[in-house]
Design an enzyme around this catalytic site. Structure first.
Site, short mmCIF file in Angstrom:
data_model
loop_
_atom_site.label_atom_id
_atom_site.label_comp_id
_atom_site.label_asym_id
_atom_site.label_seq_id
_atom_site.Cartn_x
_atom_site.Cartn_y
_atom_site.Cartn_z
N ASN A 135 0.84 -1.20 0.00
CA ASN A 135 0.00 0.00 0.00
C ASN A 135 0.88 1.25 0.00
O ASN A 135 1.39 1.66 1.02
CB ASN A 135 -0.93 -0.05 1.23
CG ASN A 135 -1.91 1.11 1.24
OD1 ASN A 135 -1.72 2.10 0.55
ND2 ASN A 135 -2.95 0.99 2.04
N CYS A 138 -2.38 5.35 0.64
CA CYS A 138 -3.43 5.90 1.51
C CYS A 138 -3.16 7.37 1.76
O CYS A 138 -2.10 7.73 2.26
CB CYS A 138 -3.48 5.14 2.83
SG CYS A 138 -4.70 5.86 3.94
N THR A 203 -7.69 6.19 -2.97
CA THR A 203 -8.58 7.35 -2.94
C THR A 203 -7.88 8.65 -3.37
O THR A 203 -6.66 8.77 -3.29
CB THR A 203 -9.18 7.52 -1.54
OG1 THR A 203 -8.10 7.57 -0.61
CG2 THR A 203 -10.10 6.36 -1.20
N CYS A 348 -40.52 20.35 -22.92
CA CYS A 348 -40.02 20.97 -21.69
C CYS A 348 -39.10 22.15 -21.97
O CYS A 348 -38.94 23.03 -21.15
CB CYS A 348 -39.31 19.93 -20.83
SG CYS A 348 -37.79 19.33 -21.58
N CYS A 382 -22.59 18.97 -31.29
CA CYS A 382 -21.95 18.64 -30.00
C CYS A 382 -22.82 17.67 -29.21
O CYS A 382 -22.33 16.95 -28.35
CB CYS A 382 -21.68 19.90 -29.19
SG CYS A 382 -23.16 20.70 -28.54
N CYS A 385 -27.75 18.78 -26.34
CA CYS A 385 -29.21 18.68 -26.21
C CYS A 385 -29.63 17.23 -25.97
O CYS A 385 -30.49 16.94 -25.14
CB CYS A 385 -29.89 19.21 -27.46
SG CYS A 385 -29.31 18.44 -28.98
C1 LIG Z 1 -13.20 3.61 4.42
C2 LIG Z 1 -12.12 3.23 3.48
C3 LIG Z 1 -10.96 2.64 3.96
C4 LIG Z 1 -9.96 2.26 3.10
N1 LIG Z 1 -8.86 1.64 3.60
C5 LIG Z 1 -7.89 1.20 2.75
C6 LIG Z 1 -6.78 0.47 3.21
O1 LIG Z 1 -6.67 0.18 4.37
N2 LIG Z 1 -5.88 0.06 2.32
C7 LIG Z 1 -5.96 0.34 0.98
O2 LIG Z 1 -5.11 -0.09 0.21
N3 LIG Z 1 -7.01 1.03 0.51
C8 LIG Z 1 -7.97 1.46 1.35
N4 LIG Z 1 -9.06 2.12 0.86
C9 LIG Z 1 -9.15 2.37 -0.59
C10 LIG Z 1 -9.95 1.30 -1.31
O3 LIG Z 1 -9.35 0.04 -1.19
C11 LIG Z 1 -10.11 1.63 -2.79
O4 LIG Z 1 -8.83 1.68 -3.39
C12 LIG Z 1 -10.81 2.94 -3.01
O5 LIG Z 1 -11.83 3.13 -2.08
C13 LIG Z 1 -11.40 3.04 -4.41
O6 LIG Z 1 -12.34 2.03 -4.69
P1 LIG Z 1 -13.93 2.23 -4.53
O7 LIG Z 1 -14.31 3.42 -5.35
O8 LIG Z 1 -14.52 0.95 -5.02
O9 LIG Z 1 -14.19 2.44 -3.09
C14 LIG Z 1 -10.08 2.50 1.72
C15 LIG Z 1 -11.24 3.10 1.23
C16 LIG Z 1 -12.25 3.46 2.09
C17 LIG Z 1 -13.49 4.06 1.53
S1 SF4 Z 2 -36.62 17.54 -27.29
FE1 SF4 Z 2 -36.38 16.78 -25.20
S2 SF4 Z 2 -35.42 18.48 -24.10
FE2 SF4 Z 2 -36.22 19.32 -26.01
S3 SF4 Z 2 -38.25 20.07 -25.48
FE3 SF4 Z 2 -38.51 18.00 -26.23
S4 SF4 Z 2 -38.47 16.73 -24.39
FE4 SF4 Z 2 -37.64 18.72 -23.80
#
Ligand SMILES: Cc1cc2nc3c(=O)[nH]c(=O)nc-3n(C[C@H](O)[C@H](O)[C@H](O)COP(=O)(O)O)c2cc1C
Ligand code: SF4
Ligand SMILES: Cc1cc2nc3c(=O)[nH]c(=O)nc-3n(C[C@H](O)[C@H](O)[C@H](O)COP(=O)(O)OP(=O)(O)OC[C@H]3O[C@@H](n4cnc5c(N)ncnc54)[C@H](O)[C@@H]3O)c2cc1C
Ligand code: SF4
Ligand code: SF4
Lengths: 434, 453
Positions: A135, A138, A203, A348, A382, A385
């Site tokens: 790891n 973190c 994270t 709409c 683009c 809409c």
């Molecule tokens: C509460 C929490 C605790 C975590 N603890 C660890 C940890 O101890 N070791 C680690 O490698 N990653 C840890 N992570 C990161 C997760 O393993 C993971 O990489 C990250 O949350 C992204 O994945 P997700 O979007 O599925 O949560 C933690 C994440 C969360 C939310």
């Molecule tokens: S085309 Fe879609 S976004 Fe535009 S007025 Fe009609 S329902 Fe609303």
């Protein structure tokens, strides 16, 4: 029963039943938790990261941003490594491997210094588990020289991978931090130092929201808060780009990637696999819904692959990489005009607002009949809409116009034609069709 | 059948103003709407909606599958548990089954489970997704009497286990009440036909225009090597009241009236002034049928109060929204005629001295159904005084090779979904019986006269 593809896949010599793993976090924090996930069908677990010193945690420690009424758009946490006794955790991992020999059991470690990394690696290797995750990522460790600070430093990575290697002969997976621009650099350093695979993302350093009475970030810990790690659905696009970058990197060819970040459905998982991950891990979705989500991952992915005719999951890994190209190689000599289906339109006016306020004023609005009309001359294709229209399949991709060849690059004077010398077949994408 | 200008409202959904007799009233979900509705689901622990489904269609799991964008997995969950998933999605009395158990009611209102189920089964069809793949039919032959939901469900279950099944049906169309009773506005014929085709694709044979007891006897069926026989003959007789004038032309029964309307031939005349007698769902179907086929006035006459009427509340409100009159706590006393033609229904208060006179050229009895008398066709099994078969456990009867499911079974609660479940249970009993009988032949030894385990 309908046809289901076999989801088994190799990871560093281990034949995994399927590519769905718990990532290291509280969701993989005890024997019982991991066992419940494996019983629900999961292919393996990355056990919660341990440190030899148990960290002190704060309360509360999570924040759950919403958009409109939808919770868990993303998820912010302030947790550190396991809060359970070191030996208890080691016993849990040993027992998991004993009782689930066919599932992939991986231990995650975080050392304080080289000796500590080596010592932990040695302790883990004695458990009979399959691999080690290092790891390096973190973002909320309270000790210097630990966590995502390491993942951003090529020198520290080199030192610590080598230390872990001294303590263990097992395959090593370096878990990288996304709090960096080019993940390839530390990833290559980890591989050169002796790691066999890369997992990511951990994270993202973030502030998820503010408290309007106490003037601090969320969550509020006795009036204060910190920048800390964001995970969950909203982070998936960022994770996918890191995986793609690494999978396309010349020096990382052949290095298995384990994809993490915002995975909750089989489609999310498939996106990581398409872009080069050979397996995936998840935490936040389990925090919201529980281990049962893996059932729909298995069902959904195996039905999809069978219908697409993939014989094995391996053949699907990285299948999209050749189609993700540098922005300057993208074709720019045609536009796809949106088409409004007036039988479906509910009048709409959202398309009109978005086109006027944020695009090219290419939709005329008949106020009396509340009817939008697309001005083909002004529309640049683009498709904003199409994305804002609230009615399913109401605005869809329509007529395709081509630039006169010699007009390329002349901006507003460009002449667009349906029948042009450079006309050719255009592949049109899908828009949230199940 | 013409478009009438009826506007209805059902479960808060506004319906198209051009609602006609053959047009399905409740519009389908688009994928966005299905996802929005699935997102309302609380994804409960041990989902009570699943407990609430009599046929184990498992809404807790299939809604979760929708939520996690596993639409085909959802189809697999539904179809592998309920061969008539698309039919049930439209006709189940949800308020008493799955939706009645839904915990979301604690916040606002239940998840529209039936409509989600319909979305999934429609999706299954539109993508040609093949859920069931039967093994070769190599085992003992099984016969079913009647082709309603009970038999279709039992036949599909057995076909999936490798039994060749033949269904004998007296009518020219299969489906029982699905094809001859329920109004198309709730259950379009194409849905019924597609699900019957599903069953026949599993290898089940349906012999139409074959009435057991007339065109073929039970003994003949047995002689044709059918080792087990299931009765799924439903309730074919509508009860009537001994009222003066009941023989008049224009006085009919629900079964006859609805069957004629559904067969959609020119001979159906809905009547101009229609009186329906009864307060259940069948009565409402008759009233809706009359209204959607351009009857000028339709009156439902019921002997108890609105609150006591057994009809589904949503359907009741929908029927009222079509401009159909209801007269509660009244019972017909005489049908009057002029020149042999029905002109008037006179009714008396059941709880007061009120009296009422209603102009009528058509009267439809919808006060309950009962099975035909099968006691001569199948001897040795038990019947109650209303011709219902007194089944033993799990669809078995006192004759070992005879099984029963659906409305004719005294224990059934007389709905499609219960008949589906009855069929599944009887199928398992049939399998148990046949495997035991098979073992007996295979291993019969003096030490183990029962075949042993
Ligand atoms: C509460 C929490 C605790 C975590 N603890 C660890 C940890 O101890 N070791 C680690 O490698 N990653 C840890 N992570 C990161 C997760 O393993 C993971 O990489 C990250 O949350 C992204 O994945 P997700 O979007 O599925 O949560 C933690 C994440 C969360 C939310
Ligand atoms: S085309 Fe879609 S976004 Fe535009 S007025 Fe009609 S329902 Fe609303
Ligand atoms: C008008 C009406 C509306 C209804 N609406 C609903 C509803 O909205 N929701 C709901 O859940 N339930 C509804 N029901 C009840 C539901 O239709 C029945 O519970 C269900 O159809 C019973 O299935 P079954 O297979 O037992 O019998 P049936 O559907 O009655 O089928 C029996 C079949 O057996 C055939 N048969 C009978 N005798 C013989 C013989 N001797 N030889 C060969 N074939 C024979 C018949 O022709 C018929 O096709 C309704 C019923 C009616 C009458
Ligand atoms: S089969 Fe009927 S009762 Fe069961 S879940 Fe579906 S709609 Fe509800
Ligand atoms: S009971 Fe209602 S809220 Fe709970 S899982 Fe079932 S449908 Fe969803």
């Amino acid at each position: 029963m309908a046809k289901h593809a076999d989801l088994s896949i190799d990871f560093l010599g281990f034949k995994c039943e399927n590519p769905f793993f718990l990532s290291s976090s509280p969701v993989s924090g005890t024997y019982e938790m991991c066992a419940k996930f494996l019983e629900a069908g999961g292919g393996g677990v990355f056990y919660k990261t341990l440190t030899t010193t148990i960290p002190e945690e704060c309360s509360p420690r999570f924040d759950v941003p919403r958009k409109e009424a939808t919770p868990f758009i993303s998820f912010k946490n302030m947790e550190q490594t396991s809060d359970k006794p070191y030996q208890d955790n080691l016993d849990a991992m040993r027992k998991l491997k004993e009782n689930y020999p066919n599932k992939l059991i991986i231990g995650s470690i975080m050392g304080m210094d080289e000796d500590n990394w080596e010592e932990m690696a040695r302790d883990y290797t004695a458990l009979g588990i399959d691999m080690l995750e290092l790891n390096f990522s973190c973002p909320q460790m309270t000790y210097e020289g630990m966590g995502s600070d390491v993942g951003a430093s090529v020198e520290l990575i080199d030192k610590y991978v080598k230390a872990a290697r001294r303590g263990s002969h097992l395959p090593l997976i370096a878990k990288m931090t996304p709090n960096i621009e080019k993940m390839e650099i530390p990833a290559i350093a980890a591989i050169k130092a002796g790691a066999q695979a890369i997992s990511t993302i951990n994270t993202i350093k973030a502030i998820s929201g503010m408290d309007f009475d106490h003037y601090t970030a969320l969550p509020v810990v006795n009036g204060k808060s910190s920048i800390s790690g964001l995970s969950g659905k909203a982070t998936k696009p960022i994770a996918l780009r890191f995986i793609t970058n690494m999978a396309q990197d010349k020096e990382l060819q052949g290095i298995p990637l384990s994809g993490i970040g915002g995975i909750e459905t089989w489609e999310d998982a498939a996106e990581f696999i398409m872009t080069g991950a050979s397996n995936v891990q998840f935490t936040t979705s389990v925090m919201q819904y529980g281990y049962r989500i893996v059932e729909d991952m298995i069902s959904g992915l195996s039905i999809y692959l069978a219908e697409k005719g993939f014989e094995k999951l391996e053949d699907f890994v990285g299948i999209a990489l050749k189609n993700i190209i540098p922005a300057d190689d993208i074709e720019r000599d045609f536009k796809i005009l949106p088409k409004i289906d007036y039988d479906k339109c509910v009048n709409c006016g959202r398309c009109y607002i978005s086109c006027f306020d944020a695009a090219h004023q290419a939709i005329d609005w008949d106020n009396e009949n509340r009817k939008p009309t697309i001005d083909e001359k002004k529309c640049v294709g683009c498709q904003l809409c199409l994305q804002v229209c609230p009615v399913y399949d109401c605005i869809t991709p329509g007529k395709i116009l081509f630039k006169e060849e010699d007009q390329f690059g002349k901006g507003s004077k460009t002449i667009w034609k349906e029948e042009a010398p450079n006309k050719h077949d255009i592949i049109v994408g899908k828009y949230d069709k199940p | 059948m013409s478009d009438s200008n009826n506007v209805g409202v059902k479960a808060g959904i506004s319906l198209k103003p051009t609602q006609g007799y053959l047009e399905e009233t409740v519009p389908p979900f688009t994928p966005f709407l299905a996802m929005e509705e699935a997102a309302r689901c609380l994804l409960c622990y041990n989902p009570p909606c699943s407990e609430g489904c009599p046929a184990d269609t498992n809404p807790g799991d299939f809604i979760r599958a929708i939520r996690f964008r596993n639409f085909k997995g959802a189809a697999e969950i539904i179809r592998s548990n309920n061969i008539l998933g698309g039919v049930c999605a439209r006709v189940c009395p949800y308020e008493k089954t799955c939706e009645g158990a839904c915990e979301r009611s604690g916040i606002d209102k239940p998840i529209q489970i039936g409509r989600l189920q319909r979305f999934v089964t429609d999706y299954e069809k539109s993508t040609n997704f093949q859920v069931l793949d039967p093994p070769k039919a190599t085992k003992e032959k099984v016969a079913m009497i009647g082709s309603g939901p009970a038999s279709l469900s039992a036949a599909a279950t057995l076909a999936m286990k490798g039994y060749p099944v033949t269904i004998f049906e007296e009518k020219e169309k299969a489906g029982g009440v699905l094809s001859y009773g329920i109004v198309p506005a709730r259950l379009p014929q194409y849905v019924v036909d597609e699900e019957i085709e599903y069953v026949t694709k599993l290898g089940v044979e349906i012999k139409l225009n074959t009435k057991v007891g007339k065109d073929i006897s039970l003994d003949e069926i047995r002689k044709q090597d059918y080792k087990a026989i299931m009765i799924g003959a439903g309730m074919q007789i509508t009860r009537t009241l001994p009222i003066p004038g009941k023989e008049l032309e224009g006085v009919t029964t629900a079964v006859e009236y609805l069957a004629k309307a559904r067969s959609n031939d020119a001979s159906f005349n809905a009547g101009k002034h229609v009186v329906v007698i009864g307060g259940g769902d069948v009565a409402l179907d008759c009233a809706t049928t009359a209204r959607l086929n351009d009857a000028e006035s339709v009156t439902v006459l019921y002997r108890r109060t609105r609150e006591e009427a057994p009809a589904n509340r949503q359907e009741l409100e929908y029927t009222e929204s079509l401009g159909i009159n209801f007269a509660f706590t009244l019972s017909p006393s005489i049908f009057e005629s002029e020149n042999g033609k029905l002109t008037t229904v006179k009714a008396n208060g059941t709880r007061s001295k009120s009296a009422m006179k209603i102009e009528a050229d058509t009267v439809v009895f919808a006060i309950g159904q009962q099975p035909e008398d099968f006691s001569k066709v199948i001897e040795g099994i038990g019947f109650d005084k209303n011709n219902f078969i007194t089944s033993l456990e799990n669809g078995t009867t006192s004759v070992p090779d005879i099984f029963v499911a659906g409305d004719i079974d005294i224990d059934s609660t007389k709905t499609v979904v219960n008949s589906v479940q009855g069929g599944k249970i009887a199928a398992i009993s049939i399998e148990e019986y046949l495997t035991k009988a098979g073992r007996k032949q295979a291993f019969c030894s003096p030490m183990h006269p029962e075949g042993g385990k």
